[in-house]
Design a protein around this motif. Structure first.
Motif, PDB file in Angstrom:
ATOM      1  N   GLN A 165       0.807  -1.223   0.000  1.00 57.97           N
ATOM      2  CA  GLN A 165       0.000   0.000   0.000  1.00 57.97           C
ATOM      3  C   GLN A 165       0.839   1.272   0.000  1.00 57.97           C
ATOM      4  N   VAL A 166       2.152   1.153   0.121  1.00 62.21           N
ATOM      5  CA  VAL A 166       3.002   2.320   0.379  1.00 62.21           C
ATOM      6  C   VAL A 166       3.489   2.956  -0.920  1.00 62.21           C
ATOM      7  N   ASP A 167       3.116   4.230  -1.113  1.00 62.71           N
ATOM      8  CA  ASP A 167       3.605   5.007  -2.256  1.00 62.71           C
ATOM      9  C   ASP A 167       4.751   5.933  -1.871  1.00 62.71           C
ATOM     10  N   LEU A 182      21.185   1.735   5.512  1.00 57.19           N
ATOM     11  CA  LEU A 182      21.522   0.415   4.973  1.00 57.19           C
ATOM     12  C   LEU A 182      20.714  -0.678   5.665  1.00 57.19           C
ATOM     13  N   GLN A 183      20.410  -0.474   6.942  1.00 58.56           N
ATOM     14  CA  GLN A 183      19.582  -1.438   7.670  1.00 58.56           C
ATOM     15  C   GLN A 183      18.165  -1.492   7.088  1.00 58.56           C
ATOM     16  N   LEU A 184      17.675  -0.337   6.632  1.00 63.63           N
ATOM     17  CA  LEU A 184      16.323  -0.266   6.066  1.00 63.63           C
ATOM     18  C   LEU A 184      16.275  -0.608   4.581  1.00 63.63           C
ATOM     19  N   LEU A 185      17.418  -0.565   3.929  1.00 62.70           N
ATOM     20  CA  LEU A 185      17.449  -0.652   2.469  1.00 62.70           C
ATOM     21  C   LEU A 185      16.767  -1.899   1.899  1.00 62.70           C
ATOM     22  N   PRO A 186      16.974  -3.094   2.463  1.00 59.36           N
ATOM     23  CA  PRO A 186      16.291  -4.264   1.887  1.00 59.36           C
ATOM     24  C   PRO A 186      14.775  -4.131   1.879  1.00 59.36           C
ATOM     25  N   ALA A 187      14.213  -3.562   2.945  1.00 63.98           N
ATOM     26  CA  ALA A 187      12.755  -3.401   2.995  1.00 63.98           C
ATOM     27  C   ALA A 187      12.294  -2.286   2.065  1.00 63.98           C
ATOM     28  N   LEU A 188      13.025  -1.173   2.040  1.00 60.25           N
ATOM     29  CA  LEU A 188      12.624  -0.043   1.202  1.00 60.25           C
ATOM     30  C   LEU A 188      12.720  -0.372  -0.286  1.00 60.25           C
ATOM     31  N   SER A 189      13.790  -1.038  -0.671  1.00 56.98           N
ATOM     32  CA  SER A 189      14.052  -1.249  -2.098  1.00 56.98           C
ATOM     33  C   SER A 189      13.109  -2.256  -2.735  1.00 56.98           C
ATOM     34  N   THR A 190      12.375  -2.999  -1.926  1.00 53.22           N
ATOM     35  CA  THR A 190      11.456  -3.999  -2.484  1.00 53.22           C
ATOM     36  C   THR A 190       9.993  -3.571  -2.400  1.00 53.22           C
ATOM     37  N   LEU A 191       9.731  -2.327  -1.985  1.00 55.58           N
ATOM     38  CA  LEU A 191       8.347  -1.841  -1.958  1.00 55.58           C
ATOM     39  C   LEU A 191       7.866  -1.661  -3.397  1.00 55.58           C
ATOM     40  N   PRO A 192       6.853  -2.380  -3.823  1.00 57.09           N
ATOM     41  CA  PRO A 192       6.497  -2.393  -5.249  1.00 57.09           C
ATOM     42  C   PRO A 192       5.904  -1.092  -5.766  1.00 57.09           C
ATOM     43  N   ARG A 193       5.249  -0.300  -4.882  1.00 50.94           N
ATOM     44  CA  ARG A 193       4.576   0.922  -5.339  1.00 50.94           C
ATOM     45  C   ARG A 193       5.298   2.196  -4.932  1.00 50.94           C
ATOM     46  N   LEU A 194       6.388   2.076  -4.219  1.00 49.54           N
ATOM     47  CA  LEU A 194       7.074   3.261  -3.703  1.00 49.54           C
ATOM     48  C   LEU A 194       7.530   4.169  -4.844  1.00 49.54           C
ATOM     49  N   THR A 195       7.123   5.441  -4.779  1.00 44.98           N
ATOM     50  CA  THR A 195       7.548   6.410  -5.792  1.00 44.98           C
ATOM     51  C   THR A 195       8.491   7.465  -5.230  1.00 44.98           C
ATOM     52  N   THR A 196       8.297   7.871  -3.966  1.00 45.17           N
ATOM     53  CA  THR A 196       9.172   8.896  -3.392  1.00 45.17           C
ATOM     54  C   THR A 196       9.676   8.454  -2.024  1.00 45.17           C
ATOM     55  N   PHE A 222      13.748  -0.796  -5.994  1.00 42.07           N
ATOM     56  CA  PHE A 222      13.031   0.479  -6.140  1.00 42.07           C
ATOM     57  C   PHE A 222      12.371   0.547  -7.524  1.00 42.07           C
ATOM     58  N   PRO A 223      11.537  -0.409  -7.880  1.00 36.12           N
ATOM     59  CA  PRO A 223      11.058  -0.512  -9.263  1.00 36.12           C
ATOM     60  C   PRO A 223      10.270   0.694  -9.763  1.00 36.12           C
ATOM     61  N   ASN A 224       9.605   1.430  -8.876  1.00 39.37           N
ATOM     62  CA  ASN A 224       8.780   2.559  -9.315  1.00 39.37           C
ATOM     63  C   ASN A 224       9.200   3.894  -8.718  1.00 39.37           C
ATOM     64  N   VAL A 225      10.363   3.947  -8.102  1.00 43.69           N
ATOM     65  CA  VAL A 225      10.803   5.194  -7.472  1.00 43.69           C
ATOM     66  C   VAL A 225      11.116   6.245  -8.527  1.00 43.69           C
ATOM     67  N   THR A 226      10.610   7.462  -8.300  1.00 46.47           N
ATOM     68  CA  THR A 226      10.898   8.572  -9.204  1.00 46.47           C
ATOM     69  C   THR A 226      11.792   9.622  -8.559  1.00 46.47           C
ATOM     70  N   TRP A 227      11.863   9.643  -7.222  1.00 45.49           N
ATOM     71  CA  TRP A 227      12.740  10.616  -6.572  1.00 45.49           C
ATOM     72  C   TRP A 227      13.125  10.162  -5.180  1.00 45.49           C
ATOM     73  N   ILE A 228      14.404  10.376  -4.828  1.00 43.90           N
ATOM     74  CA  ILE A 228      14.919  10.143  -3.482  1.00 43.90           C
ATOM     75  C   ILE A 228      15.521  11.454  -3.006  1.00 43.90           C
ATOM     76  N   ASP A 229      14.941  12.033  -1.973  1.00 40.35           N
ATOM     77  CA  ASP A 229      15.382  13.334  -1.463  1.00 40.35           C
ATOM     78  C   ASP A 229      16.526  13.129  -0.477  1.00 40.35           C
ATOM     79  N   LEU A 230      17.715  13.619  -0.849  1.00 43.64           N
ATOM     80  CA  LEU A 230      18.910  13.485  -0.015  1.00 43.64           C
ATOM     81  C   LEU A 230      19.454  14.840   0.423  1.00 43.64           C
ATOM     82  N   GLY A 231      18.644  15.872   0.322  1.00 47.51           N
ATOM     83  CA  GLY A 231      19.102  17.213   0.653  1.00 47.51           C
ATOM     84  C   GLY A 231      19.349  17.424   2.137  1.00 47.51           C
TER      85      GLY A 231
END
Length: 302
Positions: A165-167, A182-196, A222-231
């Protein structure tokens, strides 16, 4: 040994907001030369020391790969008012507005938490409330909540449970270090709908940016990611081309990434293009604009 990033001390945004507030105090006291020197230090702290003053004042440089174009635009406008004030303009009023915008943009401000009545709760109570039930508006907003490694285990479990459900995931101003991401990366990178994914205002370094760039090379991550804010992190000031190209491949129909257009790009050329993303509001004061991930104009808080 793991990489803690810039783990010790406060995140850089504390120092930067303090510099903005001190700069405004100097301007109010008429200490324009000292304010100019402090602005130079702020520029250096934000990784802008490689741009000449002429570029900052007149915007002839190209800043396509900026990690935080809104802050950059506000700094440019401040430099113009300090070094090239217009006698007929309300310089003090305009600079006060710009400093408010900078302070807002460089500080935690979770709209979601305020609207849900969580702003005055203790961090652990906020975290528990956010991780209860399904994500509202398909957004997991943890911004401004200080997180520990143990908290990240709970966040990981939540993402695994509700990931379909997570966009959007908001992790700005949470005290994250490189190792924590890096601890969160495996969970974040496999979210199918994540865009930002927002990671701004933390203690992240270029070492993590390299890890993210490598991760993005795998189209299954990160199959659907369009932006990662690193500012507003420690030393991430620009984005490498492989990082931007990987995002572009994930959203080929998307017209705009949130970066300032280069000269000759977009609908205008010449002076219009040079003016980039700064417009004028009804009162004649600069308004900082940037294209958000949906291609709409995003205006910083006034």
């Amino acid at each position: 040994a793991g990489r803690a990033g810039a783990g010790a001390g406060l995140p850089p945004y504390h120092r930067r907001v303090g510099m903005v507030q001190e700069l405004l105090r100097m301007v109010r006291q008429g200490r324009r030369e000292e304010a100019g020197t402090l602005l130079q230090h702020l520029r250096q702290d934000l990784g802008m020391e490689s741009t000449s003053l002429d570029d900052v004042l007149y915007r002839y440089a190209s800043f396509r790969n900026l990690v935080d174009p809104i802050t950059h635009d506000l700094i440019i406008s401040l430099a113009r008012y300090i070094h090239c004030p217009k006698p007929e303009a309300d310089v003090l009023g305009a600079m006060e507005k710009l400093c408010r915008q900078l302070t807002y943009h460089l500080s935690p401000h979770s709209q979601c938490r305020r609207h849900r009545g969580l702003a005055k709760r203790k961090p652990q109570a906020c975290l528990k409330a956010v991780l209860a039930g399904n994500p509202p508006d398909n957004t997991v907003d943890l911004s401004g909540i200080p997180l520990t490694s143990r908290d990240l285990e709970r966040v990981t479990s939540y993402l695994q449970r509700c990931g379909e459900q997570v966009d959007s995931v908001e992790l700005g101003f949470t005290g994250l270090t490189d190792d924590m991401v890096l601890q969160l990366l495996p969970a974040l990178s496999t979210l199918p709908r994540l865009t930002t994914l927002a990671l701004n205002g933390n203690r992240l370094t270029r070492a993590l940016l390299r890890d993210l760039t490598d991760t993005l090379k795998d189209p299954s991550k990160f199959p659907n990611v369009t932006w990662i804010d690193l500012g507003n992190n420690v030393d991430i000031f620009s984005l490498p081309q492989p990082f931007l190209l990987s995002l572009r491949k994930r959203s080929p129909k998307q017209g705009h990434l949130p970066t300032i257009l280069e000269l000759g790009e977009g609908p205008g050329t010449g002076e219009e293009a040079r003016e980039g993303t700064v417009g004028q509001d009804a009162g004649g004061s600069p308004v900082s604009l940037a294209k958000d991930h949906k291609g709409k104009a995003a205006v910083s808080q006034t």
